[in-house]
Scaffold this active site. Structure first.
Site, PDB file in Angstrom:
ATOM      1  N   GLU A 110      -3.959  -5.111   9.689  1.00 13.52           N
ATOM      2  CA  GLU A 110      -2.703  -5.006   8.935  1.00 13.52           C
ATOM      3  C   GLU A 110      -1.864  -6.255   9.194  1.00 13.52           C
ATOM      4  O   GLU A 110      -1.450  -6.946   8.268  1.00 13.52           O
ATOM      5  CB  GLU A 110      -1.964  -3.750   9.388  1.00 13.52           C
ATOM      6  CG  GLU A 110      -0.603  -3.562   8.752  1.00 13.52           C
ATOM      7  CD  GLU A 110       0.187  -2.429   9.377  1.00 13.52           C
ATOM      8  OE1 GLU A 110       1.125  -1.944   8.728  1.00 13.52           O
ATOM      9  OE2 GLU A 110      -0.107  -2.047  10.538  1.00 13.52           O
ATOM     10  N   HIS A 111      -1.599  -6.537  10.457  1.00 13.03           N
ATOM     11  CA  HIS A 111      -0.843  -7.724  10.870  1.00 13.03           C
ATOM     12  C   HIS A 111      -1.772  -8.650  11.643  1.00 13.03           C
ATOM     13  O   HIS A 111      -2.460  -8.197  12.567  1.00 13.03           O
ATOM     14  CB  HIS A 111       0.333  -7.361  11.788  1.00 13.03           C
ATOM     15  CG  HIS A 111       1.260  -6.326  11.247  1.00 13.03           C
ATOM     16  ND1 HIS A 111       2.294  -6.630  10.392  1.00 13.03           N
ATOM     17  CD2 HIS A 111       1.319  -4.987  11.452  1.00 13.03           C
ATOM     18  CE1 HIS A 111       2.959  -5.518  10.099  1.00 13.03           C
ATOM     19  NE2 HIS A 111       2.379  -4.512  10.730  1.00 13.03           N
ATOM     20  N   HIS A 153     -18.610   0.264 -34.504  1.00 16.03           N
ATOM     21  CA  HIS A 153     -18.200  -1.047 -33.991  1.00 16.03           C
ATOM     22  C   HIS A 153     -18.741  -2.162 -34.890  1.00 16.03           C
ATOM     23  O   HIS A 153     -18.016  -3.091 -35.281  1.00 16.03           O
ATOM     24  CB  HIS A 153     -18.754  -1.263 -32.573  1.00 16.03           C
ATOM     25  CG  HIS A 153     -17.992  -0.578 -31.484  1.00 16.03           C
ATOM     26  ND1 HIS A 153     -17.896   0.777 -31.388  1.00 16.03           N
ATOM     27  CD2 HIS A 153     -17.288  -1.096 -30.431  1.00 16.03           C
ATOM     28  CE1 HIS A 153     -17.175   1.093 -30.319  1.00 16.03           C
ATOM     29  NE2 HIS A 153     -16.787  -0.033 -29.718  1.00 16.03           N
ATOM     30  N   HIS A 190       4.251   1.513  18.319  1.00 18.36           N
ATOM     31  CA  HIS A 190       4.529   2.433  17.212  1.00 18.36           C
ATOM     32  C   HIS A 190       4.097   3.856  17.522  1.00 18.36           C
ATOM     33  O   HIS A 190       4.777   4.812  17.161  1.00 18.36           O
ATOM     34  CB  HIS A 190       3.836   1.951  15.939  1.00 18.36           C
ATOM     35  CG  HIS A 190       4.678   1.032  15.117  1.00 18.36           C
ATOM     36  ND1 HIS A 190       5.661   1.473  14.272  1.00 18.36           N
ATOM     37  CD2 HIS A 190       4.691  -0.318  15.021  1.00 18.36           C
ATOM     38  CE1 HIS A 190       6.238   0.449  13.684  1.00 18.36           C
ATOM     39  NE2 HIS A 190       5.669  -0.654  14.119  1.00 18.36           N
TER      40      HIS A 190
END
Length: 441
Positions: free
Chosen positions: A334-335, A427, A266
């Site tokens: 990632e992978h 409340h 990449h």
């Protein structure tokens, strides 16, 4: 055989040396943030004029400020000129991506009785708008267009746009335009880098401000997302590609080498490790890598060599399975590709990864393009807390509650006690006898 490919023996590394193998290049974006700040300011102040100027400066593309959007003629030309084989592959991938995410989509709403008379549930609905960033720095990536925009459309997002850098000819990549049409995207714009992130964060005359931006990008894009995160949802980090190929002694080292190069090509900022406790697998992979590198283009082989001989790449030999698994979990890739005859045995032990690809017939290539699960995945170790892009990234949950009359008293008693303890008078009053009197009147 001598090789420039790194070879690391985990048992011989110091704690600092092991930690260095886990460190990503994108860990510190401060230098990029300083460079990005003036770009963001220019787009905020000048809008489309700044986008046109930056297209020439950064992309070497002549783009007109009043012609940033792809036209019907652009889409028609892209359909006409795109290689039919590429288009067919994209249609195949799009169908699988759509099918996977349709299965993933949750039921619209649910409601359960938590206690007698007290009901709680959720409703899922789509976010109003999203920009899908499709990078183009080291090539064209129509697969990113499909993987980001199809889940958004399946989720029901009303407005989905794509921002992508123009090429040197000033045009948008043909395959990206065709992918946008396949996905049903509403508009595609010629804008890339930090300036595109600024455009969708601030809005310009041409490009709308959106609720969220998704998609991978360079450190410039990552830095821009961080700086505009107060203006829109920037999603999970998706930086430079990274992979661990985990291989046991049942597989070929040559196969492991073949798959190690997939994400390594990449770019030089990627990372890639073959992790194994088999010396045979490690040696076979080391011997095979030069052969496979020779089959790649000079550019892609150069990227892969830079990764595998750089600070976060190479072959990692573990002492045993436990040491290898521990390294994978600490890295949180990632992978994560598991090469083994029986890969399922390792799945329960692998805790952190953007995706896990099991077996010899599931290379990362298939996951990146055609299986169906999304390939936009958390990087830089964020897989420890973040998930793959999905329909859930384009949807939000609204909690719903309904208490009936007979369920109210038990809840009110305990809520009143907690409100008093925390010092919230209103409340407490809202569940006191004041309410009882009003409900009876």
């Amino acid at each position: 055989m001598k090789s420039s490919i790194n070879f690391h023996e985990l048992s011989k590394l110091s704690a600092d040396q092991r930690q260095a193998l886990l460190t990503r290049v994108e860990g510190d974006l401060s230098a990029f943030e300083e460079k990005v700040k003036p770009i963001l300011a220019a787009v905020r102040d000048e809008g489309d004029m700044a986008l046109a100027r930056f297209a020439m400066q950064f992309d070497k593309a002549s783009v007109q400020a009043d012609a940033l959007a792809a036209t019907e003629a652009d889409f028609a030309q892209a359909e006409k000129t795109l290689d039919p084989q590429v288009k067919a592959a994209m249609e195949f991938a799009a169908a699988n991506i759509r099918s996977f995410h349709q299965h993933q989509k949750p039921e619209e709403s649910w409601m359960k009785e938590i206690l007698p008379g007290s009901f709680g549930g959720e409703r899922w609905s789509a976010i109003p708008s999203v920009a899908c960033y499709v990078p183009r720095g080291k090539g064209a990536f129509p697969s990113v267009a499909l993987m980001t925009s199809i889940p958004a459309k399946v989720a029901g997002v009303e407005k989905v746009i794509i921002v992508t850098p123009p090429g040197p000819d000033g045009k948008i990549d043909d395959a990206t335009l065709v992918a946008a049409r396949m996905a049903g995207v509403d508009a595609v714009y010629k804008a890339g880098g930090a300036q595109a992130i600024a455009a969708v964060a601030y809005g310009t005359a041409s490009i709308p401000k959106v609720s969220k931006v998704v998609g991978p990008g360079s450190p410039w894009v990552a830095a821009a997302k961080r700086l505009v995160s107060h203006l829109l949802d920037v999603g999970s980090p998706a930086g430079p590609s990274e992979v661990i190929v985990l291989a046991d002694d049942s597989v070929s080292g040559e196969l492991a080498a073949l798959d190690l190069l997939v994400e390594s090509e990449h770019g030089p900022d990627s990372s890639g490790y073959l992790v194994t406790w088999s010396k045979r697998v490690a040696d076979e992979a080391m011997a095979a890598l030069p052969k496979y590198l020779a089959l790649m283009s000079e550019q892609r082989a150069g990227f892969a060599r830079a990764v595998l001989s750089g600070p976060i790449g190479g072959i990692v030999l573990a002492r045993d399975e436990a040491e290898a698994i521990a390294f994978c979990n600490d890295y949180a890739p990632e992978h994560l590709e598991v090469l083994a005859e029986e890969p399922d045995q390792y799945l329960p032990k692998l805790k952190h990864a953007g995706e896990i690809l099991l077996g010899k017939y599931t290379p990362t290539t298939l996951g990146n393009y055609v299986i169906g699960p999304d390939h936009v995945l958390p990087t830089s170790g964020w897989a420890k807390t973040a998930s793959a892009l999905s329909v859930f990234d384009f949807m939000k949950r609204t909690s719903i509650a309904h208490v009936k009359q007979h369920g109210y008293p038990a809840l009110a008693k305990h809520a009143h006690a907690l409100a008093k303890y925390e010092g919230f008078d209103a409340h407490a009053n809202a569940v006191s006898d004041l309410r009882e009197k009003l409900l009876k009147s």
